[in-house]
Design a protein around this motif. Structure first.
Motif, PDB file in Angstrom:
ATOM      1  N   ILE A 198       0.804  -1.211  -0.111  1.00  0.00           N
ATOM      2  CA  ILE A 198      -0.003   0.144   0.015  1.00  0.00           C
ATOM      3  C   ILE A 198       0.657   1.191  -0.062  1.00  0.00           C
ATOM      4  CG2 ILE A 198      -1.405   1.196   1.542  1.00  0.00           C
ATOM      5  CD1 ILE A 198      -2.867  -1.480   2.294  1.00  0.00           C
ATOM      6  N   VAL A 242       0.872   4.066  -3.095  1.00  0.00           N
ATOM      7  CA  VAL A 242       0.853   5.289  -2.523  1.00  0.00           C
ATOM      8  C   VAL A 242       1.726   6.325  -3.137  1.00  0.00           C
ATOM      9  CG1 VAL A 242       0.293   7.108  -0.769  1.00  0.00           C
ATOM     10  CG2 VAL A 242      -1.184   4.831  -1.102  1.00  0.00           C
ATOM     11  N   THR A 243       2.931   5.767  -2.775  1.00  0.00           N
ATOM     12  CA  THR A 243       4.085   6.644  -3.326  1.00  0.00           C
ATOM     13  C   THR A 243       4.370   7.000  -4.857  1.00  0.00           C
ATOM     14  OG1 THR A 243       5.174   5.941  -1.140  1.00  0.00           O
ATOM     15  CG2 THR A 243       6.729   6.902  -3.037  1.00  0.00           C
ATOM     16  N   GLY A 267       0.864   8.952  -6.016  1.00  0.00           N
ATOM     17  CA  GLY A 267       0.437   9.986  -5.319  1.00  0.00           C
ATOM     18  C   GLY A 267       0.597  11.241  -6.088  1.00  0.00           C
ATOM     19  N   LEU A 327      -2.033  11.131  -8.793  1.00  0.00           N
ATOM     20  CA  LEU A 327      -3.636  11.526  -7.930  1.00  0.00           C
ATOM     21  C   LEU A 327      -3.602  12.952  -7.699  1.00  0.00           C
ATOM     22  CD1 LEU A 327      -4.026   8.284  -5.873  1.00  0.00           C
ATOM     23  CD2 LEU A 327      -5.262   8.676  -7.960  1.00  0.00           C
ATOM     24  N   LYS A 328      -2.570  13.442  -7.217  1.00  0.00           N
ATOM     25  CA  LYS A 328      -2.564  15.127  -6.770  1.00  0.00           C
ATOM     26  C   LYS A 328      -2.948  15.653  -8.085  1.00  0.00           C
ATOM     27  CE  LYS A 328       0.299  18.646  -4.663  1.00  0.00           C
ATOM     28  NZ  LYS A 328       1.472  19.108  -4.057  1.00  0.00           N
TER      29      LYS A 328
END
Length: 57
Positions: free
Chosen positions: A35, A39-40, A43, A46-47
């Motif tokens: 996870i 996310v890394t 990230g 997504l931002k």
């Protein structure tokens, strides 16, 4: 003799429960690592996606 076998079975059961707890702990740790890696890596994408949506709204 029956008491000895019962004590031996109780010890074996306790050891198996400990091993099971360790296995579950390792699985949780590996899932957490996956996870965090996802996310890394995602990230930044997504931002920018959320910023695009926010500005269009």
């Amino acid at each position: 003799m029956t008491k000895f076998v019962a004590k031996l079975q109780a010890r074996i059961a306790t050891r198996e429960q400990g091993a099971t707890a360790v296995e579950y702990g390792l699985m949780v740790a590996l899932i957490a690592i996956v996870i965090i890696a996802a996310v890394t890596l995602l990230g930044g994408n997504l931002k920018s996606l959320f910023n695009t949506v926010a500005t269009s709204v």
